[in-house]
Scaffold this motif. Structure first.
Motif, mmCIF file in Angstrom:
data_model
loop_
_atom_site.group_PDB
_atom_site.id
_atom_site.type_symbol
_atom_site.label_atom_id
_atom_site.label_comp_id
_atom_site.label_asym_id
_atom_site.label_seq_id
_atom_site.Cartn_x
_atom_site.Cartn_y
_atom_site.Cartn_z
ATOM 1 N N VAL A 20 40.911 43.354 40.399
ATOM 2 C CA VAL A 20 41.605 42.331 41.176
ATOM 3 C C VAL A 20 41.170 40.955 40.683
ATOM 4 C CG1 VAL A 20 41.872 43.755 43.252
ATOM 5 C CG2 VAL A 20 39.869 42.308 43.011
ATOM 6 N N THR A 21 41.980 39.952 40.986
ATOM 7 C CA THR A 21 41.619 38.569 40.705
ATOM 8 C C THR A 21 41.576 37.830 42.033
ATOM 9 O OG1 THR A 21 42.672 38.654 38.535
ATOM 10 C CG2 THR A 21 42.249 36.464 39.455
ATOM 11 N N VAL A 22 40.447 37.209 42.326
ATOM 12 C CA VAL A 22 40.258 36.466 43.568
ATOM 13 C C VAL A 22 39.912 35.037 43.199
ATOM 14 C CG1 VAL A 22 38.923 36.260 45.693
ATOM 15 C CG2 VAL A 22 39.458 38.523 44.778
ATOM 16 N N GLU A 23 40.776 34.113 43.588
ATOM 17 C CA GLU A 23 40.560 32.689 43.309
ATOM 18 C C GLU A 23 40.232 32.445 41.838
ATOM 19 O OE1 GLU A 23 38.207 30.628 46.241
ATOM 20 O OE2 GLU A 23 38.746 32.113 47.770
ATOM 21 N N GLY A 24 40.957 33.127 40.964
ATOM 22 C CA GLY A 24 40.802 32.949 39.528
ATOM 23 C C GLY A 24 39.657 33.732 38.908
ATOM 24 N N HIS A 38 31.647 48.170 46.562
ATOM 25 C CA HIS A 38 30.867 47.181 45.824
ATOM 26 C C HIS A 38 31.827 46.346 44.988
ATOM 27 C CE1 HIS A 38 27.226 49.473 46.783
ATOM 28 N NE2 HIS A 38 27.979 50.534 46.563
ATOM 29 N N ALA A 39 31.542 45.055 44.859
ATOM 30 C CA ALA A 39 32.368 44.169 44.032
ATOM 31 C C ALA A 39 31.481 43.504 42.992
ATOM 32 C CB ALA A 39 33.055 43.119 44.899
ATOM 33 N N MET A 40 32.016 43.391 41.781
ATOM 34 C CA MET A 40 31.243 42.822 40.688
ATOM 35 C C MET A 40 32.162 42.219 39.636
ATOM 36 S SD MET A 40 30.175 46.536 39.242
ATOM 37 C CE MET A 40 29.591 46.831 40.891
ATOM 38 N N ALA A 41 31.560 41.486 38.719
ATOM 39 C CA ALA A 41 32.313 40.919 37.601
ATOM 40 C C ALA A 41 33.055 42.041 36.886
ATOM 41 C CB ALA A 41 31.375 40.202 36.645
ATOM 42 N N LYS A 42 34.242 41.734 36.406
ATOM 43 C CA LYS A 42 35.077 42.747 35.760
ATOM 44 C C LYS A 42 34.484 43.251 34.459
ATOM 45 C CE LYS A 42 39.441 43.167 33.339
ATOM 46 N NZ LYS A 42 40.638 42.461 32.904
ATOM 47 N N GLU A 43 33.913 42.353 33.672
ATOM 48 C CA GLU A 43 33.470 42.724 32.332
ATOM 49 C C GLU A 43 31.982 43.004 32.252
ATOM 50 O OE1 GLU A 43 34.726 39.797 29.516
ATOM 51 O OE2 GLU A 43 36.830 40.299 29.775
ATOM 52 N N PHE A 96 40.583 47.186 55.659
ATOM 53 C CA PHE A 96 40.803 46.417 54.428
ATOM 54 C C PHE A 96 39.479 46.009 53.793
ATOM 55 C CE2 PHE A 96 44.847 45.948 56.538
ATOM 56 C CZ PHE A 96 45.753 46.046 55.490
ATOM 57 N N VAL A 97 39.486 45.940 52.469
ATOM 58 C CA VAL A 97 38.331 45.484 51.702
ATOM 59 C C VAL A 97 38.521 44.001 51.419
ATOM 60 C CG1 VAL A 97 36.989 45.766 49.589
ATOM 61 C CG2 VAL A 97 38.185 47.742 50.591
ATOM 62 N N ALA A 98 37.491 43.209 51.692
ATOM 63 C CA ALA A 98 37.536 41.776 51.402
ATOM 64 C C ALA A 98 36.296 41.403 50.590
ATOM 65 C CB ALA A 98 37.605 40.971 52.681
ATOM 66 N N VAL A 99 36.458 40.434 49.687
ATOM 67 C CA VAL A 99 35.378 40.015 48.788
ATOM 68 C C VAL A 99 35.224 38.499 48.855
ATOM 69 C CG1 VAL A 99 34.622 39.974 46.384
ATOM 70 C CG2 VAL A 99 35.872 41.959 47.248
ATOM 71 N N ASP A 100 33.987 38.040 48.771
ATOM 72 C CA ASP A 100 33.691 36.614 48.724
ATOM 73 C C ASP A 100 33.177 36.270 47.328
ATOM 74 O OD1 ASP A 100 32.913 33.993 49.052
ATOM 75 O OD2 ASP A 100 31.457 34.394 50.623
ATOM 76 N N VAL A 101 33.981 35.555 46.540
ATOM 77 C CA VAL A 101 33.576 35.211 45.173
ATOM 78 C C VAL A 101 32.822 33.884 45.108
ATOM 79 C CG1 VAL A 101 35.372 36.561 44.040
ATOM 80 C CG2 VAL A 101 35.804 34.156 44.613
ATOM 81 N N LYS A 102 32.693 33.200 46.247
ATOM 82 C CA LYS A 102 31.993 31.917 46.259
ATOM 83 C C LYS A 102 30.563 32.006 46.773
ATOM 84 C CE LYS A 102 36.123 29.130 46.632
ATOM 85 N NZ LYS A 102 36.847 28.115 47.383
#
Length: 103
Positions: A20-24, A38-43, A96-102
């Motif tokens: 997914v892309t969240v706020e760029g 778990h959420a993490m950097a794509k690469e 729902f799954v929500a992620v905070d990228v900030k």
């Protein structure tokens, strides 16, 4: 914290992930066999491959391209990588799954 919904919990089966892309910011959301998200950097920081196809096992995700392993909670490399993987907070609300990228 500013959480963004990225999908339903039913969209991600245990042992799989979703890009997914969240706020760029390009990330992957992975679900362990135990059902934890778990959420993490794509690469992968070791070789730049997407972690979405990573093998999730024993609290780690292993890059499918070359075997570097990272702790799902901290992003710390286990082997053979040296740089950590960026981890993002995850929240589950109303299915729902929500992620905070900030964070």
């Amino acid at each position: 914290m500013s959480f963004t919904k990225v999908g339903s919990i039913d969209e991600i089966e245990p042992g799989t992930g979703k890009e997914v892309t969240v706020e760029g910011v390009e990330i992957v959301v992975l679900r362990s066999d135990e059902g934890d998200f778990h959420a993490m950097a794509k690469e992968c920081p070791h070789a730049g491959f997407s972690m979405v196809d990573g093998i999730i096992e024993d609290g780690c995700v292993e890059c499918a391209a070359h075997g570097a392993q990272f702790d799902l909670e901290t992003g710390e490399p286990q082997s053979p990588a040296h740089d950590p993987l960026q981890i993002y907070p995850v929240q589950i609300t109303d299915g729902f799954v929500a992620v905070d990228v900030k964070a």
